[in-house]
Write an enzyme that holds these catalytic residues in place. Structure first.
Site, PDB file in Angstrom:
ATOM      1  N   HIS A 158     -14.862 -22.679  41.906  1.00  0.00           N
ATOM      2  CA  HIS A 158     -13.521 -22.221  41.539  1.00  0.00           C
ATOM      3  C   HIS A 158     -13.522 -21.473  40.211  1.00  0.00           C
ATOM      4  CE1 HIS A 158     -12.096 -24.713  44.870  1.00  0.00           C
ATOM      5  NE2 HIS A 158     -11.129 -23.831  44.898  1.00  0.00           N
ATOM      6  N   ASP A 196     -14.757 -23.295  51.600  1.00  0.00           N
ATOM      7  CA  ASP A 196     -15.099 -24.668  51.984  1.00  0.00           C
ATOM      8  C   ASP A 196     -15.685 -24.735  53.386  1.00  0.00           C
ATOM      9  OD1 ASP A 196     -14.729 -26.335  49.790  1.00  0.00           O
ATOM     10  OD2 ASP A 196     -12.562 -26.408  50.063  1.00  0.00           O
ATOM     11  N   CYS A 239      -8.112 -16.590  53.859  1.00  0.00           N
ATOM     12  CA  CYS A 239      -7.720 -16.573  52.450  1.00  0.00           C
ATOM     13  C   CYS A 239      -8.888 -16.935  51.537  1.00  0.00           C
ATOM     14  CB  CYS A 239      -6.547 -17.507  52.184  1.00  0.00           C
ATOM     15  SG  CYS A 239      -6.919 -19.243  52.492  1.00  0.00           S
TER      16      CYS A 239
END
Length: 583
Positions: free
Chosen positions: A198, A467, A514
């Site tokens: 992230h 993920d 996304c």
């Protein structure tokens, strides 16, 4: 100064050229900004006042010592008072403020870090341990300074000063990265991290060149070294020769020209050569990202990572924003997007985004209590967020996105809690959109392999490729030692994505990507060929992806993509994807 090159993982495109600024973990806890010339002496006085206040506090401690207190306590206070009076603490940081224009907290931490490094080299263990005393004294001063932060001079605007500093650190958390949104820094280099940690994602959202997984960068690069980040290659060059520096300046100028050229596409609809319209949405972390999304031509927000509203807070009571605070932030984003849809993902903490980094983490946080698992385990926190999101839906088109779903009962519990939140709002007299759409993130292989239970219950799907790749390939995307195994073109990953897009089309519900694959122009045509018609990415990537779409012919892409999906050989897949660029 010797020149050397480090190789790591490219995470954010572009070239940055500037001076290294080393950040230690302690330095990450304070704000960093530059003060204007006319404000320097006021900032010097702020630090002097803080030191004086700590002096008074130590004196009061000494005076109030009980008569039967151990003598060591008084000696301890005396040592701290002596340290505070030492010119290395009381004078040197003032010189840093005057010379470098750092704010007081930053100047103090910089000086303490330099002193700590000197103490580490002392052979005598007793003297070496005195480093802790210096750090404790500095902590006292920092607490006073942070208490006076509202009196601090405002940071310099971009017009007043164009900084050329590059952060070099062992690691920078996503919350810490958000400190640097004011563009005080032009690049990031870290020892650890992966392509899709992230921290890397935030670097891309800030549109700042970055390279991670550099191993020993924070130990090899020294303060104020000249540094070049080649974000495209994941290369960092320290103290480059004049010739190398000139070559990179030319490449940097060429990239700036190419970006300006892309700006002409802002108002052009994203339509393929054969007339198929594609929706291009923006990923955001905070409502302040919305103007940038609109500026890039986004048709809405495909992913609002709401957890960033929860991060970077101190003290237990301050960790969780209340319903009204969340509502105001969501409403701000909805209003800023001027009628365009805003998809708000519910709290997705855990793994490399802990709510409190100081708390004990699970042995394997990526497989632990994160995202929807955490929310269902904390129903009041979840209900608070759902009410805030629903209230914001009264001001524009809002969609709710639930992360990390894998089980039917998780879907059913989430939907039941949304209904409960609606009932609570009706009882309280708050308005909301009763038809607000609810979608599921497809980011666990189990979800991609059981799509019928999702399409039956949900209004839309959004594939979180970051993920999905991590869980499919069983690699920690934050761990630079296995980051090379992170492969969006692995045949298993491609099959799961294609299955999800196909299942959504058959059920007549929208499917978006996304994750980071959506913003990778090398993969745009592959995703189009799979049938994807909604991409959501960082605003900085949007125009490049749009250019790919405008130059694509769907009929031919679809045919070639089917062949790719039948292949299981990595080399053949990579070659075929590269050939798509020529179609």
């Amino acid at each position: 100064m010797a020149s050397f090159t480090l190789h790591g993982i490219p995470v954010s495109r572009g070239i940055a050229i500037g001076r290294a600024h080393l950040l230690t973990p302690a330095a990450l806890d304070v704000k960093h900004y530059l003060v204007a010339e006319e404000r320097v002496e006021a900032e010097v006085r702020r630090l002097q006042d803080a030191i004086a206040e700590v002096h008074r506090g130590l004196q009061a401690l000494w005076t109030d010592l009980p008569k039967d207190a151990p003598t060591e306590l008084g000696a301890f206070i005396d040592v701290h008072a002596l340290i505070l009076s030492d010119p290395m603490i009381s004078e040197a940081p003032l010189d840093i403020i005057r010379g470098r224009h750092y704010n007081a907290e930053w100047a103090l931490v910089t000086q303490i870090d330099e002193l700590s490094a000197q103490f580490d080299e002392i052979e005598d263990p007793y003297l070496r341990e005195r480093k802790a005393d210096i750090q404790q004294v500095a902590e006292r001063v920092l607490k006073v300074l942070m208490g006076s932060a509202q009196l601090a001079p405002a940071p310099l605007s971009e017009e007043e000063y164009q900084p050329q500093m590059i952060v070099v650190a062992h690691d920078i958390s996503p919350a810490d990265m958000l400190q640097f949104r004011d563009r005080s820094f032009i690049g990031f280099v870290t020892d650890v991290g992966g392509q899709n940690s992230h921290t890397a994602i935030v670097a891309r959202s800030l549109d700042i060149p970055a390279a991670v997984g550099m191993s020993q960068a924070s130990q090899l690069i020294e303060q104020d070294d000249w540094v070049v980040i080649d974000g495209d290659a994941g290369v960092v060059i320290t103290n480059p020769s004049a010739l190398v520096l000139e070559q990179y300046r030319e490449r940097q100028a060429a990239q700036i020209r190419a970006r300006k050229k892309l700006q002409k596409l802002k108002k052009t609809p994203a339509i393929t050569r054969d007339g198929t319209q594609v929706a291009l949405m923006a990923n955001i972390e905070l409502p302040d990202d919305c103007p940038g999304a609109l500026e890039a031509g986004a048709e809405g927000v495909g992913l609002f990572r709401s957890e960033f509203l929860f991060m970077g807070r101190t003290g237990h009571a301050q960790k969780i924003p209340g319903e009204d605070e969340q509502f105001e932030q969501y409403r701000k984003a909805v209003l800023a997007m001027k009628g365009r849809p805003v998809t708000i993902r519910t709290l997705d903490i855990g793994a490399d985004k802990p709510l409190d980094p100081t708390e004990h983490n699970a042995l394997n946080p990526a497989l632990g209590l994160r995202a929807i698992r955490y929310c269902l385990a904390e129903p009041q926190l979840f209900l608070t967020q759902l009410r805030a999101i629903l209230r914001a839906s009264a001001y524009g088109k809002v969609r709710i996105l639930i992360p990390m779903l894998a089980h039917a009962f998780e879907i059913d519990q989430s939907l039941a809690m949304i209904e409960q939140a609606k009932a609570q709002l009706r009882e309280a007299g708050h308005k909301y959109d009763p038809a607000v759409q609810v979608g599921a993130m497809i980011e666990i292989p189990a979800a991609a392999l059981s799509l019928p239970m999702f399409v039956k219950r949900m209004n839309f799907l959004s594939i979180g490729t970051n993920d999905l790749i991590q869980y499919t390939l069983a690699i920690d995307r934050v761990d630079y030692e296995v980051a090379h195994l992170y492969d969006p073109l692995h045949p298993a990953v491609l099959q799961l994505i294609a299955m999800t897009i196909s299942a959504g089309h058959k059920a007549g519900i929208d499917v978006a990507v996304c994750g980071e694959m959506a913003g990778d122009i090398k993969l745009t045509r592959l995703l189009l060929g799979m049938g994807l018609r909604e991409f959501s990415m960082h605003p900085a990537q949007l125009l490049s992806v749009k250019q790919e779409i405008l130059n694509s012919e769907l009929a031919r892409l679809t045919l070639q993509t089917r062949k790719i999906l039948r292949s299981t050989e990595p080399a053949a897949i990579a070659e075929a994807v590269e050939q798509l660029q020529a179609i």
